[in-house]
Each structure stands twice: as structure tokens, then as C-alpha cells.
Design a protein around this motif. Structure first.
Motif, PDB file in Angstrom:
ATOM      1  N   UNK B 362      29.830  61.269  76.329  1.00 50.47           N
ATOM      2  CA  UNK B 362      30.383  61.828  75.095  1.00 50.47           C
ATOM      3  C   UNK B 362      30.898  60.719  74.181  1.00 50.47           C
ATOM      4  N   UNK B 363      31.534  59.720  74.794  1.00 47.05           N
ATOM      5  CA  UNK B 363      32.084  58.610  74.007  1.00 47.05           C
ATOM      6  C   UNK B 363      30.965  57.897  73.248  1.00 47.05           C
ATOM      7  N   UNK B 364      29.828  57.703  73.894  1.00 50.02           N
ATOM      8  CA  UNK B 364      28.676  57.086  73.216  1.00 50.02           C
ATOM      9  C   UNK B 364      28.310  57.887  71.971  1.00 50.02           C
ATOM     10  N   UNK B 365      28.205  59.197  72.124  1.00 50.22           N
ATOM     11  CA  UNK B 365      27.787  60.045  70.999  1.00 50.22           C
ATOM     12  C   UNK B 365      28.833  60.025  69.876  1.00 50.22           C
ATOM     13  N   UNK B 366      30.113  60.045  70.258  1.00 49.86           N
ATOM     14  CA  UNK B 366      31.183  59.998  69.258  1.00 49.86           C
ATOM     15  C   UNK B 366      31.083  58.719  68.438  1.00 49.86           C
ATOM     16  N   UNK B 367      30.903  57.615  69.133  1.00 49.71           N
ATOM     17  CA  UNK B 367      30.846  56.332  68.429  1.00 49.71           C
ATOM     18  C   UNK B 367      29.603  56.215  67.544  1.00 49.71           C
ATOM     19  N   UNK B 368      28.482  56.753  68.017  1.00 48.29           N
ATOM     20  CA  UNK B 368      27.259  56.709  67.202  1.00 48.29           C
ATOM     21  C   UNK B 368      27.411  57.603  65.963  1.00 48.29           C
ATOM     22  N   UNK B 406      17.235  61.032  71.974  1.00 48.38           N
ATOM     23  CA  UNK B 406      16.520  62.280  71.674  1.00 48.38           C
ATOM     24  C   UNK B 406      16.863  63.399  72.657  1.00 48.38           C
ATOM     25  N   UNK B 407      17.737  63.139  73.637  1.00 52.51           N
ATOM     26  CA  UNK B 407      17.905  64.119  74.714  1.00 52.51           C
ATOM     27  C   UNK B 407      18.579  65.418  74.280  1.00 52.51           C
ATOM     28  N   UNK B 408      19.505  65.374  73.322  1.00 55.02           N
ATOM     29  CA  UNK B 408      20.289  66.567  72.971  1.00 55.02           C
ATOM     30  C   UNK B 408      19.775  67.252  71.708  1.00 55.02           C
ATOM     31  N   UNK B 409      19.890  68.563  71.666  1.00 52.62           N
ATOM     32  CA  UNK B 409      19.434  69.345  70.509  1.00 52.62           C
ATOM     33  C   UNK B 409      20.429  69.274  69.328  1.00 52.62           C
ATOM     34  N   UNK B 417      30.175  66.146  65.217  1.00 53.95           N
ATOM     35  CA  UNK B 417      31.595  66.394  65.482  1.00 53.95           C
ATOM     36  C   UNK B 417      31.804  67.399  66.594  1.00 53.95           C
ATOM     37  N   UNK B 418      30.713  67.854  67.170  1.00 48.94           N
ATOM     38  CA  UNK B 418      30.805  68.861  68.231  1.00 48.94           C
ATOM     39  C   UNK B 418      30.972  68.204  69.602  1.00 48.94           C
ATOM     40  N   UNK B 419      30.159  67.151  69.852  1.00 44.38           N
ATOM     41  CA  UNK B 419      30.200  66.494  71.172  1.00 44.38           C
ATOM     42  C   UNK B 419      31.614  66.165  71.655  1.00 44.38           C
ATOM     43  N   UNK B 420      32.473  65.588  70.803  1.00 43.71           N
ATOM     44  CA  UNK B 420      33.792  65.167  71.302  1.00 43.71           C
ATOM     45  C   UNK B 420      34.584  66.297  71.960  1.00 43.71           C
ATOM     46  N   UNK B 421      34.317  67.558  71.515  1.00 44.47           N
ATOM     47  CA  UNK B 421      35.090  68.657  72.096  1.00 44.47           C
ATOM     48  C   UNK B 421      34.770  68.844  73.583  1.00 44.47           C
TER      49      UNK B 421
END
Lengths: 508, 508
Positions: B362-368, B406-409, B417-421
Motif C-alpha cells: 500500500x505504501x508503494x501505491x501511496x507514494x506513486x 498493472x496488477x490492480x484495477x 486515494x483509495x489504496x491508503x485506506x
């Protein structure tokens, strides 16, 4: 005269309302499907709130001023296509029928049928006619009031019959049932005196998992498109079509009665193929779906009886059953299975009746309804009248009301004039089979050979061309006349039953 | 000032609109449920038509003048109950958010996310980042435009975070992830160097029928009310609540991975119990359902991890599994099962990650996302940034984009802003567990004993009292503060992970 611009804008308005109604219908059908196949008990109150609201919006669009204005323009417009004219005709009739019932009467009707259904459930569970009796008199009175609103001055039962099958009335059904009374009643009595047929070859326990696979196989082999179908198990089988690409079948499976499941899915498959066979151009309009109860029932009965219970198809049915129950079906012949599927015996309960005795159950109900509407009997007198008619037509004694006049849910929901369409559907089916057989023979693919091959494509093509594709754009009588080249004739049905059961029971 | 009569009439109008929205929501949820669990492929176009229409009506009621007039009266009205004030506050915010997006922008957004989702599907299937790349830049640009409309002048990513979890922003999450970076990253590296745990005791094939029975048992034993539940199988598990009496769980079953199904249903059961635990007085209003993504995820993660993956509950889980798989579980001990459930290993795919490594995904996605919104990177640079962060935090190389960016829809659907939750939910769960343990100990029923007994009633009672019953009437931060007697503190989460995995892997 309206201008071209007014007509174009009225067509846009009509199609917009049709699409909004389609969306609400889609919602109502989906929620209804979940209610019958999945919903947990505590969901009931919330579902009631949602259904009431969505249903109100669905009707509001039909009776509202927007649709009225569009139809006023379109009714006299020139240059409409055949489909548009049909759409205007059907939408206008739907609107007139819905608008005929004032909200105050609709509310009383809703309240009474709700209370009556609860009372009926309890009355049936406790075998107490008295608990339902007062509701039945009130239901008949209110149903007559509704009929007066829909067609003032006309005989209320004529109106009720016409509501359930447009174009029918007492004279129509009286003639139909007179023919049944003269031919089927003596036939049933002759069958009863003849040596009985055995159904031993399909007795025993057929496991649920195997039956479920068999159910799927039968649905797809009769011709239901797997890419359009939602299939589930339920207590009371039914089917539903959302549009020509999306149909539902809920069927039942009883481990101790494999044939019940077999004919349930073949029957519901007929309904589903009808819905799926309607011209896709009618999707999202009031022309989608079947044209009447009777024609719908003709399609289910066709696949259940003219296909599923035919001698020619029996080897195919046996093969399907043997795939999933090889041990149990190993020593069964196709002819034994054919006979087991067609064992006839007078019984008390309509939903368990065989092909031959079934229409007599309907005739009893038709005559009782007619007497109720005519005031010749009140609810208090129904059980005795019911027993008398079962004695007369089916030769059996009714031991209690649970298996007598309390057995069906229909009256508690105010569905008067509905039962006759069940028998009419079987009669339509026989007439379709007769015409189809002639057409198939002329095309060099006799009906018998098609059934024996198991590839029912020619049967479906005939039904699609003559029945399915027309959706609600043709009236039932027109469907029959165009498909068969003659008006409705119950003689096809009585001859079919006489020939089939005389041969099965070796009657003189 | 409004008169009492005006207030009463505005309340009637509000409740009427709320009920109409409930009915449409009921329809949308039912249709969506069937789409995920039952619908045949050809149903798709008709369903699209129906959903678009129903959704438009649902939003129209929220943004329409009727609701606006009612809320204008009620916002300053005296004498409202606590619930009515909450209803006015939440409805006003929903309305403002929905109204902030002009129809033209909403249409562009809908079109772009539809196209982007199709492009993403193809890009993922073919492992071709370039096919998705142009869409991602456009999605970020349009998402920023939306954020500007919702809260003009505020940093767009702050707005996106706040939209997904009211009350959060970059400062909030920066502090949260800083703590994770400092504690969890070294912990993951230490675990990687330690002797590995074996999951051999649950390898092999667990048949579908047995797993289905196990799934039901686990849902009911964790506390989902069978009389409120619809349960089905699906590819991508989810749950949904219609009201406090009616919830859906769709879960998955893999014959070769029994634990995946076990934790899927425990997780979804947490979501479902939250929905079912909301005050029934909130049914048919905007206060029904969970208050935020993060709090919702805290409930699912609580039952998945704090219950299902706990040492104390392992004997109960073993017993449940042994009921349906007696041969396969015969020689397995509770401690072996506990270890198998908690095997940690850096991996590439978020949805397959274990409890410890999950927040780093999740942290990776937040930072990206933050870099994308800040313009520090464009879509072209995402794969390299992604790979760098997986190397840094998880110590693994990303071999391709299919298992990389590409893994997540989510992004293709514009969900920034959804991933961090997801990570925040786990942290809330740990803080709830800490507070709950104190309260339970004080009441003489220690958390460990409750888990060991298998009767989770005291756990559910605590969650119902502190979280579930409030529905949307309390903000996430208020829920945490009131339940725990302190504001959100990520230290509970990092201490929980450190303690648990240090013990499991015998670290320092």
C-alpha cells in the motif's frame, strides 16, 4: 394533424419512458428473483419497502401525463413503422388498464390481497376453510368492482378472463371446456378402468448433485442459450425474462422424484426460450416478453409434453438421465421410461396432476370461479361444490380442504380468470404441434424424426418464426391463426389426448 | 427562522427522498450482486442500460431542488433529534459532493474511466504498460480537475484522500507511512533472513463441497446472522449491505488453497457484520452503512487477522477445518496451523500478500499516487518508480508490469486515494484490538480467553457499541477517539506487527 417534428419528439418521449420503465422492470425482476432464490428471512421488510417504491414509479410512468401526451400525438400519426404502431397500441392499452383503477381502490385491493394471502397460508396449514372463507367473498366482491372499472357495464367475469388472456370471455371458455367435458372426462374414466402403467423404473433416490447436472443438460439440450441463462433451485419453479438476452429459470429437485425435476426444467425452459426468442428490436419497449398467459403456457407445455413426454424423444431423455445415473437407468428401456412419464391417475392436487387429468383440475376451478362471480355460490358453499366436481370429473373424493379448495395460492392474491389460461395453453400447444408437424413434414423433416434426433433446432425455428419473435406485438388469437392457418380449435387438443392415451392404455 | 410546520414538512420531504433513494440503492445493489455472482455474458448490455438509468435517478434525487429546499429549512432548525441533525449533515455533504461535479465533467469522467478500464484489461492481459500509460496521465489530470471542483484551491491529492476517508490528508498519511517505513520495513527484512515457517500442513487439495460447508460454518461462527445473509461464490470476493437486516457476502474457494477461502470469508464477514450492526433506526436513510473505507476495512481485517490469524483462535479454526476435512487435518496441531496462517514472505501481488508485508504494498501505491499528482512523475516513469520501491521496501525485483504497476484495477477506474485506506484499516483494527483488550480484561473476560472459547459475542458487543451502531452518523476520527479514548495512533499497529512477527520468527 401533428407535424413531423411533433411526431418525432413524441416518439423520443415514448422511447425515453419505455427505457425508464425497462430499468425499473429490470430492478423489480432482479429483486423478485433474489426473493425467490436467495433472500434471507430478515430481508423481507426492507424488500417490501423497495418493491413498493419501485413499483409505484413503474406505474407512475405508465399513467403519467408525459406518456399520455406522447400517445395522443402518436395515435393518429402517419408514417409510423409497424413496430411503432404496435408499440403505441400496446402502451395505450396498458395505460388505459392501469389508469382505470383509482388509487383508493388499488390501495384497498393491495391491503385485502395481502391480508387474504396471510389468512390463506394459515388456513391451508391448519386445514381450516372457515379462516379463509370471509376473505374469498370480499376478494370476489372487490375483483368485480375492479372489473367494473376496467370495462363498465360488461360482465365482470368476462372482463377478468379478458384481462388474463385478451380476446377471451365466458362464451369462448364455455365452448372450450364443453369439448373437454365431453371427451376428456370419459377418457379419464376409461383410463382408470384399464390396466395400470408402472412407474417403477424411475423410483428410488436420485442424488441432488446428479439431478442438478441433468437439469442443466436438459435446459441446454432443449435449446436454452447458456449465455443468456441464470439457473437456480427453488421451491416453486418459475421463469422470467428481462429481455431477449437475459432469462431466469428457477426449478426444483426432489431426490425421491427424478421425473418431477426433469419436467419442471423442460417446462420452464419453454417459457424462457419464448422470452429469449422475442425480436431483439423490442428490447426496452412494452413489446418485449410473451403476449399472454395462455401463449406463454403453450410454450412451456409444448416442451414439457409434446417434446419431453413424447414416445419419439424418450430415447433421448433416457440417454440424458443415464449419463448422470448410469447404474439406476442401466436396465430401463426407452419405452418403459415413456410409459412412466405418462402414467395417468386422478389425483387431488393440480400441481401434481398428469397431462391427461390436468385440464379437469382447471375446469373445476373455472366453473367454481364462474359460480362465485355470478353469485350462484358464496365462499361458504365452495368446498361442497369443489368436492362435487372432483367426484364428477375425476371420480375421486376430496378428503379435506387443504387438498381441496385451499390448495392454490391464486384466489388469495385476487387472481380470478387466471386458471383457465393453464388449460388453454395446453390446447394452443396441441394446435401448434399439429400445424408444426404438417410444416415439418412438408419440409422433409418429420416432427417424429426431429424429436428422435434430439436436435430440436427445426422445432425452435418454427416456434420462433410463428410465436416467439412477435412478442406482445400480436394478440394471442392472431398468433394462433397466423401460425396454424385457422382460428383456435380445441379439437386438436382433445384428439391429441385421445390418441395418445388410448394407445398408452390400449383402449378400444 | 422556520416555523414548526415548515420543519415538520421538510423532515417529511427529507425522509421521503431518503426512502426513494433507498429503493434505488436496493435495486442497484441487487443488480450488482447478480452481475458478480450469476449473470450470463449476454446480459451485459441490458444491465448497463438499467444501471445507468437507475443510477441517474439515484443521483438526481440527491442533487434535485426538493432535497435542497428541505435541507435549507433543516440546517438551521431547532429541536431536531441527534439522528436528524446527523442526517441533515451527512445528506448535505453527500449533496455538495455530488453537485460539485458538473454533468459535462461527470460525462467525461465516465467515458474516460470506461475506456481506461478496457485498456487496462488488455494491457494487463498482454503485459504491455504502454497500452495503459496514456490513459493514466489523462486519468490523473481529470481526477485533479474533479478535486479542484470539490474543494477549489486545496491540494488535489489532499482532496482525493479526504474523499476516500473524511478527515485525512497527505500530512496524516505521511506521518502514518513514515512510522510504517521505520518499523515494518526492517521487520520484513529481518523476517526474510530468519528461518522460514512451513505451510506444508495445509497443502494439498481440499474439495469444493467441503470448503463450501466450511465457509458457511466460519461465517456463522464468527457471528454473521444466517437470517440476514445471502452467500455466494465469486472470483473477486466482496460484501455489500442493503440495510441492517440484509447483507451479501461473495467469497472465493480454491481447491488447492484452503486458507485463501478461510480468510476470504472471515474478512468479508467482518464487513457484513459492520453493515448489519448499524442502528436499525438508520435504515432507509443516508446514515445506514459504514462511515468510511478505512473503518470498514478495520472490521474486515479485525476478523481476518486479530481473530482468524491469532494464536488463541487457532484451535477453533483447526476444529472447524477438521469437521469438514477430518483426514487431511488429523495430524495437524493448532500451533502448526497458526504458523501456516502467518507465514510471511515478500511477494509481488498485493492481493496475495501476508499480514506483515501487506501495508508495504500500500505504501508503494501511496507514494506513486502522490508523485503522479505532484507531477514528479508521469505514467511513463511509473514502472521504474514502482520497481525501485518494491526493491527498497520488500527487497524483491519486479519481473513484469502484469505483476507490477498493472496488477490492480483501481487506477483504471479513477480510484486515486483509495489504496491508503486499506493500510489505515489494519491500523485502526490494531488500535481497536488494543482498546478492546483493555475493556475486556477490566470486565473479567480477557480477549485471549474470548478467542480461545470460540464464542465471539463479547468481541462483537464491543464493536457494535463502539463502531457498528453509529453507521455514518460519526466521522472516522470520532469513532476511533470515542472507542479508544485517544486519537488515532499508528503505534498500536506497528507494535502489534512487531510483537507478533518477532515471536513467530524468533527475532532478537
Amino acid at each position: 394533424m401533428s407535424t413531423d417534428l411533433q411526431v418525432a419528439s413524441a416518439l423520443d418521449a415514448l422511447n425515453d419512458i419505455e427505457k425508464r420503465r425497462y430499468a425499473l422492470y429490470y430492478a423489480l425482476a432482479s429483486i423478485g428473483w433474489l426473493a425467490e432464490t436467495a433472500d434471507p428471512p430478515k430481508a423481507t421488510p426492507g424488500r417490501g419497502e423497495a418493491l413498493a417504491e419501485l413499483d409505484a414509479r413503474y406505474n407512475e410512468l405508465l399513467t403519467g401525463p408525459e406518456l399520455g401526451a406522447a400517445l395522443d400525438v402518436l395515435r393518429d400519426a402517419d408514417g409510423l413503422t409497424w413496430q411503432q404502431r404496435a408499440q403505441v397500441r400496446v402502451a395505450s392499452r396498458d395505460r388505459a388498464e392501469q389508469s382505470a383503477i383509482p388509487p383508493e381502490l388499488a390501495a384497498r385491493w393491495c391491503k385485502l390481497t395481502n391480508e387474504a394471502t396471510a389468512a390463506w397460508l394459515e388456513a391451508k396449514a391448519n386445514n381450516r376453510w372457515e379462516a379463509f372463507e370471509p376473505y374469498l367473498d370480499r376478494l370476489v366482491a372487490l375483483a368485480k368492482e375492479r372489473c367494473e372499472r376496467i370495462d363498465p357495464g360488461r360482465d365482470p367475469y368476462d372482463v377478468a378472463l379478458d384481462q388474463n388472456e385478451h380476446g377471451t370471455d365466458r362464451a369462448f371458455y364455455d365452448a372450450f371446456f364443453a369439448e373437454l367435458r365431453e371427451t376428456v372426462v370419459p377418457l379419464v374414466h376409461a383410463v382408470e378402468r384399464a390396466p395400470q402403467i408402472s412407474a417403477d423404473c424411475v423410483r428410488g433416490t436420485f442424488d441432488r448433485a446428479g439431478q442438478w447436472e441433468l437439469t442443466r443438460d436438459l435446459a441446454f439440450s432443449e435449446g436454452v442459450d447458456p449465455e443468456k441463462l441464470v439457473l437456480a433451485e427453488t421451491e416453486h419453479p418459475f421463469s422470467e425474462g428481462i429481455d431477449s438476452d437475459h432469462v431466469f429459470i428457477a426449478t426444483h429437485i426432489y431426490p425421491d422424484d427424478v421425473l418431477s425435476g426433469v419436467f419442471s426444467v423442460l417446462h420452464e425452459g419453454g417459457h424462457a426460450m419464448y422470452e429469449a426468442g422475442v425480436d431483439p428490436a423490442f428490447n426496452y419497449t412494452c413489446l418485449r416478453g410473451g403476449t399472454s398467459m395462455g401463449v406463454h403456457e403453450s410454450q412451456s407445455r409444448f416442451f414439457e409434453n409434446m417434446v419431453g413426454r413424447s414416445r419419439a424423444y424418450a430415447p433421448r431423455l433416457l440417454a440424458a438421465m443415464a449419463t448422470h445415473f448410469p447404474d439406476q437407468m442401466r436396465d430401463v428401456t426407452a419405452h418403459e421410461l415413456y410409459k412412466a412419464c405418462n402414467r395417468s391417475q386422478p389425483s387431488l392436487v393440480r400441481t401434481e396432476a398428469d397431462e391427461l387429468t390436468y385440464p379437469l383440475h382447471i375446469m373445476v376451478r373455472y366453473e367454481v370461479e364462474q359460480a362465485l362471480f355470478a353469485g350462484e355460490v358464496t365462499a361458504a358453499g365452495v368446498p361442497a361444490l369443489w368436492a362435487e366436481k372432483y367426484r364428477q370429473y375425476l371420480g375421486i373424493e376430496v378428503p379435506d380442504d387443504r387438498r381441496g379448495a385451499l390448495q392454490d395460492v391464486h384466489w388469495s392474491q385476487g387472481m380470478f380468470g387466471y386458471f383457465p389460461t393453464y388449460a388453454l395453453g395446453s390446447a394452443y400447444a396441441a394446435q401448434f404441434a399439429h400445424a408444426m408437424a404438417q410444416d415439418l413434414a412438408a419440409a422433409g423433416t418429420p416432427f417424429h424424426d426431429v424429436l428422435a434426433s434430439g436436435d430440436l433446432a427445426p422445432v425452435r425455428a418454427w416456434l420462433e418464426r410463428n410465436v416467439w419473435q412477435w412478442g406482445r406485438a400480436k394478440e394471442p388469437a392472431q398468433i394462433v391463426a397466423d401460425a396454424c392457418g385457422e382460428p383456435f380449435d380445441p379439437g386438436h387438443y382433445t384428439r391429441y389426448l385421445t390418441d395418445k392415451f388410448s394407445a398408452l392404455y390400449h383402449l378400444g
